[in-house]
Design an enzyme around this catalytic site. Structure first.
Site: not given
Length: 173
Positions: A82, A114-116, A119
């Site tokens: 990603k 951010y990403c956790v 998602t």
């Protein structure tokens, strides 16, 4: 309805681990344990890897971009590459989860806010049952907000009852 789970390991990469996220050793131990538990229970595992623009910390093909040495995929695992916070955005993650028959996703990894988080919310919006393992994610902190406070904020206030079930440890997939 039976829940078919998939474990999603988000951005546990050399550069982020070497940056020293909050409670790094405990988080890495938890993530390793989740992977082992998933393998034992034949639960599919999806490893997500972030790629920055050239010159960024997680520049593709750099040492920092690689999966962390003790937490990396095996041949049977799915790998999603990603370039944005959400592992769903402009990737084939949703199709892979559908192929695997997953209706429930268990999230762990880096970085909390951010990403956790992206998602988690994207999975929720797509109708997945979302579980975040509180001891299985971490971050570095952001400006005046410490990593400890960010982890607490998301795990105790933002996610539970809105986007995900938050569990300290996972009893079963």
């Amino acid at each position: 309805m039976e829940m078919n789970s998939a474990l999603i390991v988000i951005d546990v990469q050399e550069g982020l681990v070497q940056a020293g996220p909050y409670e790094k050793d405990r988080v890495l131990q938890t993530v390793s344990g989740l992977i082992e538990q998933a393998r034992q229970q034949q639960v599919p595992i999806v490893f997500v890897r972030h790629a920055d623009e050239p010159g960024g910390l997680l520049e593709p093909e750099s040492a920092a971009w690689e999966f962390y040495r003790s937490i990396s995929p095996e041949e049977a695992d799915t790998v999603i590459e990603k370039t944005h916070n959400s592992a769903f955005y402009q990737t084939n993650l949703q199709e892979e989860l559908e192929r695997l028959g997953a209706t429930r996703v268990v999230l762990c990894g880096l970085q909390t806010e951010y990403c956790v988080d992206a998602t988690c919310k994207s999975a929720f919006e797509r109708g997945f049952d979302v579980v975040v393992v509180q001891d299985g994610h971490s971050t570095l902190g952001e400006g005046p907000v410490s990593a400890e406070k960010l982890k607490e904020l998301y795990g105790e206030t933002i996610w539970p009852g809105r986007f995900a079930e938050v569990v300290k440890t996972l009893e079963r997939f």
